[in-house]
Motif scaffolding. Structure first.
Motif, PDB file in Angstrom:
ATOM      1  N   GLU A   1     -19.284  24.914  86.119  1.00 16.71           N
ATOM      2  CA  GLU A   1     -18.641  23.603  86.215  1.00 16.71           C
ATOM      3  C   GLU A   1     -17.414  23.613  85.314  1.00 16.71           C
ATOM      4  O   GLU A   1     -17.518  23.835  84.106  1.00 16.71           O
ATOM      5  CB  GLU A   1     -19.606  22.502  85.784  1.00 16.71           C
ATOM      6  CG  GLU A   1     -19.041  21.103  85.956  1.00 16.71           C
ATOM      7  CD  GLU A   1     -20.070  20.040  85.604  1.00 16.71           C
ATOM      8  OE1 GLU A   1     -19.800  19.276  84.661  1.00 16.71           O
ATOM      9  OE2 GLU A   1     -21.125  19.992  86.262  1.00 16.71           O
ATOM     10  N   VAL A   2     -16.249  23.379  85.927  1.00 15.67           N
ATOM     11  CA  VAL A   2     -14.979  23.562  85.232  1.00 15.67           C
ATOM     12  C   VAL A   2     -14.184  22.256  85.243  1.00 15.67           C
ATOM     13  O   VAL A   2     -13.933  21.695  86.313  1.00 15.67           O
ATOM     14  CB  VAL A   2     -14.155  24.682  85.896  1.00 15.67           C
ATOM     15  CG1 VAL A   2     -12.838  24.886  85.168  1.00 15.67           C
ATOM     16  CG2 VAL A   2     -14.948  25.986  85.942  1.00 15.67           C
ATOM     17  N   HIS A   3     -13.773  21.817  84.066  1.00 21.12           N
ATOM     18  CA  HIS A   3     -12.965  20.612  83.933  1.00 21.12           C
ATOM     19  C   HIS A   3     -11.622  20.971  83.301  1.00 21.12           C
ATOM     20  O   HIS A   3     -11.317  20.596  82.165  1.00 21.12           O
ATOM     21  CB  HIS A   3     -13.704  19.558  83.101  1.00 21.12           C
ATOM     22  CG  HIS A   3     -14.957  19.067  83.739  1.00 21.12           C
ATOM     23  ND1 HIS A   3     -15.009  17.974  84.576  1.00 21.12           N
ATOM     24  CD2 HIS A   3     -16.233  19.561  83.691  1.00 21.12           C
ATOM     25  CE1 HIS A   3     -16.248  17.796  85.010  1.00 21.12           C
ATOM     26  NE2 HIS A   3     -17.008  18.743  84.486  1.00 21.12           N
ATOM     27  N   GLY A   4     -10.815  21.735  84.046  1.00 25.06           N
ATOM     28  CA  GLY A   4      -9.480  22.111  83.603  1.00 25.06           C
ATOM     29  C   GLY A   4      -9.492  22.790  82.249  1.00 25.06           C
ATOM     30  O   GLY A   4     -10.219  23.754  82.020  1.00 25.06           O
ATOM     31  N   GLY A   5      -8.675  22.281  81.328  1.00 24.84           N
ATOM     32  CA  GLY A   5      -8.617  22.839  79.983  1.00 24.84           C
ATOM     33  C   GLY A   5      -9.592  22.194  79.028  1.00 24.84           C
ATOM     34  O   GLY A   5      -9.494  22.384  77.813  1.00 24.84           O
ATOM     35  N   LYS A   6     -10.530  21.424  79.577  1.00 23.04           N
ATOM     36  CA  LYS A   6     -11.529  20.758  78.730  1.00 23.04           C
ATOM     37  C   LYS A   6     -12.829  21.552  78.725  1.00 23.04           C
ATOM     38  O   LYS A   6     -12.874  22.683  78.279  1.00 23.04           O
ATOM     39  CB  LYS A   6     -11.730  19.323  79.210  1.00 23.04           C
ATOM     40  CG  LYS A   6     -10.468  18.466  79.093  1.00 23.04           C
ATOM     41  CD  LYS A   6     -10.693  17.050  79.594  1.00 23.04           C
ATOM     42  CE  LYS A   6      -9.415  16.231  79.494  1.00 23.04           C
ATOM     43  NZ  LYS A   6      -9.589  14.856  80.044  1.00 23.04           N
TER      44      LYS A   6
END
Length: 262
Positions: A192-197
């Protein structure tokens, strides 16, 4: 220092991730692998030109995306990556895989039952012909031996760093808290990837590792070149995804994507 301190805002962001995950389960996933051919994917294998599928390493047979080495005389550190055509930033990626057979002759000892999914990677066009790994975040796919423990969905960082608990992590690999997965069983890993967060690793729906602020490592010469091309910024908000070939045969029966809102 190239990271931001943990703030109340980021803590609140972490608190709502469980809600995001639950909502994602109700959405439709898109199959990135069509079960017939490698449409939408491009190989980059060390010492070979971009697009050259050396030794028919990546192939589709029996509805499975297979990584094989039966046409290699010796592995010779020909680490490979199969790149998806579209760079991504906010998404969930799900793969179902299994290790099969024996490692290719000449493969390194650490690569037995070892493969991976690379995220936030550089474009394959920026890789040198003899480059072994793209600058990226690696979600390791690992199988255990008959005895002993080996965690799965670990983190490795070729040309990159991440932040954990407010501190910049510069070691190359970090173990997850998963159990050991042995034999040739099918395993489901989600990212699960939230950009640079925040980025989370999950196995069978359970989180086994999380971190934030993925970024290029300015100690690495190639990573510094990539940072210069993006105005000196180290933080990675997205990038390519790719599947590895690291000398042990592996099958993928599903590679699925769910895009998330920014």
């Amino acid at each position: 220092m190239h990271f931001l301190p943990v703030s109340l805002r980021s803590m609140a962001f972490l608190a709502v991730l469980a809600c995001v995950s639950s909502a994602a389960l109700a959405e439709d996933w898109t199959a990135l692998f069509n079960g017939k051919d490698l449409e939408g994917w491009t190989p980059k294998i060390r010492y070979s030109a971009l697009g050259e599928n050396y030794g028919n390493t990546f192939r589709v047979e029996d509805g499975l995306l297979k990584v094989r080495y039966d046409q290699y005389e010796k592995f010779d550190e020909r680490f490979g990556h199969l790149f998806y055509r579209e760079p991504l930033s906010h998404y969930r990626l799900r793969v179902e895989y299994r290790f099969v057979g024996d490692q290719a002759p000449g493969g390194p000892g650490w690569a037995i039952r070892n493969s991976g999914v690379m995220i936030h990677g550089e474009a394959p066009q920026t890789m040198a012909k003899d480059q072994d790994f793209p600058a990226s975040i690696e979600v390791q796919l690992l199988g255990g031996a008959a005895t002993g423990e080996r965690t799965n969905a670990n983190l490795c960082t070729p040309g990159t760093n991440v932040v954990m608990e407010g501190k910049l992590v510069t070691r190359h690999c970090t173990s997850s808290k998963s159990k050991t997965y042995r034999g040739d069983e099918w395993v489901t890993v989600e990212i699960e990837v939230h950009g640079g967060k925040v980025i989370r690793h999950l196995i069978d729906g359970e989180e086994v590792l999380s971190y934030e602020q993925p970024q290029l490592d300015d100690r690495d010469a190639h990573a510094k070149e990539l940072a210069a091309k993006q105005g000196g910024q180290l933080l990675l908000n997205g990038g390519t995804i790719s599947l590895q070939s690291e000398s042990h045969p592996i099958d993928f029966r599903k590679v699925e994507l769910l895009k998330l809102k920014d």
